[in-house]
Design a protein around this motif. Structure first.
Motif, PDB file in Angstrom:
ATOM      1  N   VAL A 282      26.202  -0.146 -38.494  1.00 17.09           N
ATOM      2  CA  VAL A 282      25.492   0.556 -37.389  1.00 17.09           C
ATOM      3  C   VAL A 282      24.186   0.773 -37.330  1.00 17.09           C
ATOM      4  CG1 VAL A 282      25.654   2.868 -35.960  1.00 17.09           C
ATOM      5  CG2 VAL A 282      27.837   2.033 -37.080  1.00 17.09           C
ATOM      6  N   THR A 283      23.400   0.669 -36.394  1.00 18.59           N
ATOM      7  CA  THR A 283      21.692   0.519 -36.220  1.00 18.59           C
ATOM      8  C   THR A 283      21.417   1.125 -35.224  1.00 18.59           C
ATOM      9  OG1 THR A 283      22.138  -1.544 -37.560  1.00 18.59           O
ATOM     10  CG2 THR A 283      19.753  -0.888 -36.539  1.00 18.59           C
ATOM     11  N   THR A 284      20.551   1.784 -35.078  1.00 23.54           N
ATOM     12  CA  THR A 284      19.514   2.255 -34.148  1.00 23.54           C
ATOM     13  C   THR A 284      18.108   1.860 -34.240  1.00 23.54           C
ATOM     14  OG1 THR A 284      20.808   4.375 -33.752  1.00 23.54           O
ATOM     15  CG2 THR A 284      18.435   4.195 -32.620  1.00 23.54           C
ATOM     16  N   GLY A 285      17.625   0.602 -33.921  1.00 24.22           N
ATOM     17  CA  GLY A 285      16.239  -0.034 -34.263  1.00 24.22           C
ATOM     18  C   GLY A 285      15.109   0.412 -33.622  1.00 24.22           C
ATOM     19  N   ILE A 286      15.568   0.914 -32.447  1.00 20.83           N
ATOM     20  CA  ILE A 286      14.148   1.305 -31.496  1.00 20.83           C
ATOM     21  C   ILE A 286      14.456   2.637 -31.294  1.00 20.83           C
ATOM     22  CG2 ILE A 286      12.865   0.879 -29.354  1.00 20.83           C
ATOM     23  CD1 ILE A 286      14.096  -1.908 -29.367  1.00 20.83           C
ATOM     24  N   VAL A 287      13.417   3.477 -31.663  1.00 21.75           N
ATOM     25  CA  VAL A 287      13.486   5.042 -31.349  1.00 21.75           C
ATOM     26  C   VAL A 287      11.963   5.344 -30.806  1.00 21.75           C
ATOM     27  CG1 VAL A 287      13.738   7.388 -31.994  1.00 21.75           C
ATOM     28  CG2 VAL A 287      15.273   5.335 -32.927  1.00 21.75           C
ATOM     29  N   GLY A 288      11.858   5.952 -29.792  1.00 21.55           N
ATOM     30  CA  GLY A 288      10.513   6.521 -29.547  1.00 21.55           C
ATOM     31  C   GLY A 288      10.551   7.708 -28.494  1.00 21.55           C
ATOM     32  N   THR A 289       9.372   8.563 -28.335  1.00 23.53           N
ATOM     33  CA  THR A 289       9.118   9.407 -27.211  1.00 23.53           C
ATOM     34  C   THR A 289       8.185   8.685 -26.572  1.00 23.53           C
ATOM     35  OG1 THR A 289       7.780  10.329 -28.546  1.00 23.53           O
ATOM     36  CG2 THR A 289       9.959  11.420 -28.474  1.00 23.53           C
ATOM     37  N   ASP A 290       8.182   9.165 -25.315  1.00 24.41           N
ATOM     38  CA  ASP A 290       7.069   8.532 -24.241  1.00 24.41           C
ATOM     39  C   ASP A 290       5.550   8.707 -24.691  1.00 24.41           C
ATOM     40  OD1 ASP A 290       5.272   7.651 -22.216  1.00 24.41           O
ATOM     41  OD2 ASP A 290       6.675   8.565 -20.529  1.00 24.41           O
ATOM     42  N   PRO A 291       4.626   7.734 -25.010  1.00 25.01           N
ATOM     43  CA  PRO A 291       3.394   7.909 -25.567  1.00 25.01           C
ATOM     44  C   PRO A 291       2.450   8.531 -24.615  1.00 25.01           C
ATOM     45  CG  PRO A 291       3.905   5.534 -25.207  1.00 25.01           C
ATOM     46  CD  PRO A 291       5.252   6.347 -25.144  1.00 25.01           C
ATOM     47  N   ASP A 292       2.967   8.482 -23.365  1.00 22.01           N
ATOM     48  CA  ASP A 292       2.007   9.110 -22.299  1.00 22.01           C
ATOM     49  C   ASP A 292       2.164  10.729 -22.168  1.00 22.01           C
ATOM     50  OD1 ASP A 292       1.036   6.646 -21.718  1.00 22.01           O
ATOM     51  OD2 ASP A 292       2.478   6.125 -20.011  1.00 22.01           O
ATOM     52  N   GLU A 293       3.244  11.065 -22.870  1.00 23.70           N
ATOM     53  CA  GLU A 293       3.657  12.549 -22.626  1.00 23.70           C
ATOM     54  C   GLU A 293       3.770  13.178 -24.186  1.00 23.70           C
ATOM     55  OE1 GLU A 293       7.028  12.786 -20.495  1.00 23.70           O
ATOM     56  OE2 GLU A 293       6.342  12.296 -18.649  1.00 23.70           O
ATOM     57  N   HIS A 294       4.223  12.485 -25.335  1.00 26.15           N
ATOM     58  CA  HIS A 294       4.140  13.275 -26.473  1.00 26.15           C
ATOM     59  C   HIS A 294       3.064  13.937 -27.017  1.00 26.15           C
ATOM     60  CE1 HIS A 294       4.372   9.028 -28.718  1.00 26.15           C
ATOM     61  NE2 HIS A 294       3.124   9.559 -28.460  1.00 26.15           N
ATOM     62  N   ALA A 295       3.387  14.934 -27.633  1.00 26.17           N
ATOM     63  CA  ALA A 295       2.230  15.499 -28.495  1.00 26.17           C
ATOM     64  C   ALA A 295       2.672  16.308 -29.702  1.00 26.17           C
ATOM     65  CB  ALA A 295       1.365  16.537 -27.252  1.00 26.17           C
ATOM     66  N   ILE A 296       2.048  16.589 -30.374  1.00 22.88           N
ATOM     67  CA  ILE A 296       2.419  17.705 -31.572  1.00 22.88           C
ATOM     68  C   ILE A 296       2.929  18.816 -30.810  1.00 22.88           C
ATOM     69  CG2 ILE A 296       1.539  18.950 -33.728  1.00 22.88           C
ATOM     70  CD1 ILE A 296      -0.442  16.680 -34.367  1.00 22.88           C
ATOM     71  N   GLU A 302      12.246  13.649 -23.762  1.00 23.56           N
ATOM     72  CA  GLU A 302      13.235  12.789 -23.711  1.00 23.56           C
ATOM     73  C   GLU A 302      13.093  11.707 -24.830  1.00 23.56           C
ATOM     74  OE1 GLU A 302      12.354  10.759 -19.693  1.00 23.56           O
ATOM     75  OE2 GLU A 302      11.260   9.121 -20.806  1.00 23.56           O
ATOM     76  N   VAL A 303      13.866  11.219 -25.266  1.00 24.31           N
ATOM     77  CA  VAL A 303      13.952  10.224 -26.494  1.00 24.31           C
ATOM     78  C   VAL A 303      14.628   8.990 -25.786  1.00 24.31           C
ATOM     79  CG1 VAL A 303      14.360   9.542 -28.783  1.00 24.31           C
ATOM     80  CG2 VAL A 303      13.761  11.798 -28.182  1.00 24.31           C
ATOM     81  N   MET A 304      13.891   7.617 -26.083  1.00 26.44           N
ATOM     82  CA  MET A 304      14.652   6.399 -25.743  1.00 26.44           C
ATOM     83  C   MET A 304      14.929   5.882 -26.988  1.00 26.44           C
ATOM     84  SD  MET A 304      12.177   7.225 -23.560  1.00 26.44           S
ATOM     85  CE  MET A 304      10.757   6.532 -23.964  1.00 26.44           C
ATOM     86  N   PHE A 305      16.305   5.219 -27.338  1.00 28.52           N
ATOM     87  CA  PHE A 305      16.555   4.509 -28.394  1.00 28.52           C
ATOM     88  C   PHE A 305      17.554   3.404 -27.961  1.00 28.52           C
ATOM     89  CE2 PHE A 305      19.529   8.070 -27.661  1.00 28.52           C
ATOM     90  CZ  PHE A 305      20.902   7.482 -28.142  1.00 28.52           C
ATOM     91  N   SER A 306      17.764   2.593 -28.831  1.00 22.42           N
ATOM     92  CA  SER A 306      18.677   1.394 -28.864  1.00 22.42           C
ATOM     93  C   SER A 306      19.921   1.668 -29.826  1.00 22.42           C
ATOM     94  CB  SER A 306      18.285   0.014 -29.323  1.00 22.42           C
ATOM     95  OG  SER A 306      17.723  -0.045 -30.717  1.00 22.42           O
ATOM     96  N   PHE A 307      21.177   1.202 -29.387  1.00 15.20           N
ATOM     97  CA  PHE A 307      22.248   1.285 -30.258  1.00 15.20           C
ATOM     98  C   PHE A 307      22.916   0.054 -30.626  1.00 15.20           C
ATOM     99  CE2 PHE A 307      26.784   1.520 -29.905  1.00 15.20           C
ATOM    100  CZ  PHE A 307      27.131   2.335 -31.035  1.00 15.20           C
TER     101      PHE A 307
END
Length: 430
Positions: A282-296, A302-307
């Protein structure tokens, strides 16, 4: 994209050994398709075209003929073979993942070409000819669908595959294929473009993409079966964005924590199923938050990921997929988030043909090798041919440092030993 400086034409027929020829091919592939870190040969791009041009130049220098099939794959044959008789096809792919290694795919094409060069130099005309298939688009890294060039031959690319964009944002697969001169309509209509009666077998040499053969000190081995997979290119976990300092835990709808919760649950299911003896990764090879919105200081909304789940068993794939969807629902209820899914992508598992396994194992033994068999955790075009009803088999060649990275480390001597197995198999059957 790197600009490749022109060099004098290489005298591909002038090398004094197969080892030297293979080394020169890989060196030229690296020169023309290197990206500064590793190798990038995106399917249906100028980089894949460059690789195919190198292979074609080698073939033509040795008096071999080249045809292009309706899916844009290249078929190499001897002048004595008019293409009308059933043949043993030795195939592999010309593309790579981004910043990948130089041997994944290309090693199999080089092995096939060496087999044909041997036949020409020996003056052998076989009852069952040997042809080399130089396939496009085996990797799924750009369009989310693996084995594009082979699936197109059997009418199993659908409209959603053709509408997928390169890495989610570039041109569509249909546009990329059309740019190489392929007539997309027969593929869009799902027509079968390859006559299975013309294939006595489909054989593929490939580097092993794991550590088993290096650990067992095996130069070459025979593949028993190929894992299939179920995938989503993109799943979106939607929560609610907010200020990181003002919203307490029980009022948060944090997409990252929800995703982390989901992954932990899936890992536990995976562990239990492995203890029961099931074949599963089982693998989740792509994970990310929106770089136009994310901040510390921002709770991620939202989080986008592959499955991806892989197994040699269709039932295991479907069973784990149902667990995945069930856990998404459970996490959604607990964390106040929702999961949105793009289209599910399914690639069938495949068993290699028993008689072909026996043929390759006998050839390996006659070449002085230990004829061990291994399953393939990675997918290959051989699975598509096998599931189309063509007797199929694979030879693995030892490769250190894994694959899909710039550090692939295949020894050319091992490649020649694997090529010996293919050559012995196709010539002994005539």
């Amino acid at each position: 994209m790197n600009v490749v400086s022109p060099v004098p034409e290489i005298a591909w027929a002038g090398f004094d050994s197969e080892h030297a020829l293979a080394e020169a091919i890989f060196a030229e592939l690296a020169r023309q398709t290197g990206d500064g870190v590793g190798i990038t040969r995106e399917c249906y791009s100028d980089r894949e075209d460059a690789a195919l041009a190198i292979f074609s130049a080698v073939a033509e220098a040795h008096g071999l003929l080249i045809d292009i099939d309706p899916a844009g794959n290249l078929i190499v044959r001897t002048p004595e073979d008019d293409g009308s008789r059933p043949a043993h096809y030795i195939g592999s792919h010309a593309d790579s993942v981004p910043q990948g290694g130089n041997y994944d795919g290309a090693a199999g094409i080089v092995a096939g070409l060496i087999c044909l060069v041997r036949l020409r130099q020996a003056g052998r005309e076989l009852t069952t000819p040997v042809r080399v298939m130089m396939l496009r688009g085996e990797e799924s890294a750009f369009y989310g669908r693996a084995n594009i060039g082979s699936r197109a031959l059997f009418g199993i690319l659908d409209g959603k595959d053709l509408a997928a964009r390169s890495r989610g944002v570039g041109r569509t697969l249909a546009e990329a294929m059309e740019a190489t001169g392929i007539d997309i309509e027969p593929i869009r209509e799902g027509r079968t473009l390859f006559d299975v009666k013309k294939a006595a077998s489909y054989l593929e040499l490939h580097i092993e993409q794991g550590p088993v053969m290096t650990d067992r000190e095996l130069p070459a081995a025979v593949v028993s079966g190929i894992r299939g997979n179920l995938r989503h290119r993109c799943v979106v976990c939607r929560g609610e964005a907010g200020h990181s300092g003002t919203i307490p835990r029980w009022l948060r709808k944090d997409a990252v924590f929800a995703f982390a919760d989901l992954v932990g649950r899936l890992d536990e299911h995976w562990r239990v199923l492995l203890e029961r003896g099931l074949d599963l990764v089982v693998t989740t090879g792509i994970v990310g938050t929106d770089p136009d919105e994310h901040a510390i200081s921002r709770i991620p909304g939202e989080v986008m990921f592959s499955f991806e789940v892989r197994s040699q068993s269709h039932d295991t794939l479907e069973g784990f997929y149902e667990l995945f969807r069930s856990e998404c629902r459970a996490v959604g209820q607990q964390r106040g988030v929702v999961f949105e899914f793009d289209d599910r992508v399914y690639t069938e598992p495949a068993r290699m043909d028993t008689k072909v396994i026996e043929m390759l194992s006998k050839a390996a033994s006659e070449c002085g090798l230990d004829p061990q068999t291994l399953p393939s955790g990675a997918g290959h075009d051989a699975a598509v041919f096998a599931n189309a009803g063509i007797p199929s088999g694979m030879v693995f060649v030892r490769n250190a440092n894994g694959s899909h990275n710039p550090h692939e480390a295949m020894d050319i001597d091992d490649l020649i030993k694997g090529t010996d197995v293919l050559y012995k198999a196709v010539t002994s059957s005539n």
